[in-house]
Write a protein that holds these residues in place. Structure first.
Motif, PDB file in Angstrom:
ATOM      1  N   SER A 161       0.832  -1.207   0.000  1.00  0.00           N
ATOM      2  CA  SER A 161       0.000   0.000   0.000  1.00  0.00           C
ATOM      3  C   SER A 161       0.863   1.252   0.000  1.00  0.00           C
ATOM      4  N   LEU A 162       1.935   1.230   0.790  1.00  0.00           N
ATOM      5  CA  LEU A 162       2.836   2.380   0.824  1.00  0.00           C
ATOM      6  C   LEU A 162       3.495   2.597  -0.538  1.00  0.00           C
ATOM      7  N   ASP A 163       3.949   1.513  -1.154  1.00  0.00           N
ATOM      8  CA  ASP A 163       4.586   1.615  -2.480  1.00  0.00           C
ATOM      9  C   ASP A 163       3.605   2.147  -3.518  1.00  0.00           C
ATOM     10  N   ARG A 164       2.380   1.648  -3.480  1.00  0.00           N
ATOM     11  CA  ARG A 164       1.361   2.095  -4.442  1.00  0.00           C
ATOM     12  C   ARG A 164       1.042   3.578  -4.239  1.00  0.00           C
ATOM     13  N   TYR A 165       0.881   3.992  -2.994  1.00  0.00           N
ATOM     14  CA  TYR A 165       0.594   5.397  -2.685  1.00  0.00           C
ATOM     15  C   TYR A 165       1.717   6.288  -3.205  1.00  0.00           C
ATOM     16  N   ARG A 166       2.960   5.911  -2.921  1.00  0.00           N
ATOM     17  CA  ARG A 166       4.094   6.741  -3.332  1.00  0.00           C
ATOM     18  C   ARG A 166       4.226   6.789  -4.851  1.00  0.00           C
ATOM     19  N   ALA A 167       4.000   5.662  -5.531  1.00  0.00           N
ATOM     20  CA  ALA A 167       4.073   5.652  -6.994  1.00  0.00           C
ATOM     21  C   ALA A 167       2.977   6.535  -7.593  1.00  0.00           C
ATOM     22  N   LEU A 168       1.780   6.451  -7.047  1.00  0.00           N
ATOM     23  CA  LEU A 168       0.681   7.284  -7.536  1.00  0.00           C
ATOM     24  C   LEU A 168       0.944   8.762  -7.240  1.00  0.00           C
ATOM     25  N   SER A 169       1.509   9.056  -6.079  1.00  0.00           N
ATOM     26  CA  SER A 169       1.842  10.442  -5.742  1.00  0.00           C
ATOM     27  C   SER A 169       2.845  11.012  -6.729  1.00  0.00           C
ATOM     28  N   ARG A 170       3.866  10.236  -7.068  1.00  0.00           N
ATOM     29  CA  ARG A 170       4.865  10.705  -8.041  1.00  0.00           C
ATOM     30  C   ARG A 170       4.233  10.922  -9.412  1.00  0.00           C
TER      31      ARG A 170
END
Length: 152
Positions: A8-17
């Motif tokens: 979830s953290l990885d997905r959030y950060r990728a989407l934020s970028r």
């Protein structure tokens, strides 16, 4: 740190970028299309929405969540192009105020129309339930990031 799955953290950060890159492209496109930097467009929008079309630099700074220097530079740039006027505040002679001019209202209307067209095109790609889910998610994210209740 709360116990959130790494996925979830990885997905959030990728989407934020991805969103930050898309926002940056949109900011550059706005500058090319309308000759307005993001801060300048935000200043015009705040002044356009203000009662009487006038706010102090301090009130703009607070409303936009930008530092005073950025707001002052934006107002100076807009004033140089006759989109806003800048003067001493009538109530507090130590404070500077900005007021949107007719040319500024025209520029804001063009930018708003273009933003509405872009939003309509993006939202039209979704069916009604997905559109609601997207807007609800955006509202939740805005509330989490700003700590403010969602705009009406």
């Amino acid at each position: 740190m709360p116990d959130i799955p790494q996925e979830s953290l990885d997905r959030y950060r990728a989407l934020s970028r991805a969103l930050a890159r898309a926002y940056g492209r949109g900011t550059h496109a706005t500058r090319r299309r309308f000759g307005l930097a993001s801060a300048e467009l935000h200043v015009l929008a705040a002044l356009g929405a203000a009662e009487g079309g006038r706010l102090t630099i301090g009130a703009l700074t607070t409303a936009l969540g930008l530092d005073k220097g950025a707001v002052s530079r934006a107002v100076e740039s807009l004033a140089a192009r006759k989109l806003v006027s800048r003067s001493q505040d009538k109530e507090d002679g130590r404070a500077q105020a900005a007021a949107i001019l007719a040319k500024g209202r025209q520029a804001l209307a063009k930018a708003d129309h273009a933003a509405d067209a872009e939003a309509a095109e993006l939202l039209a790609a979704l069916d009604a339930p997905r559109r609601r889910a997207l807007l609800d998610g955006m509202e939740t994210l805005a509330e989490l990031l700003t700590g403010d209740p969602p705009p009406s």
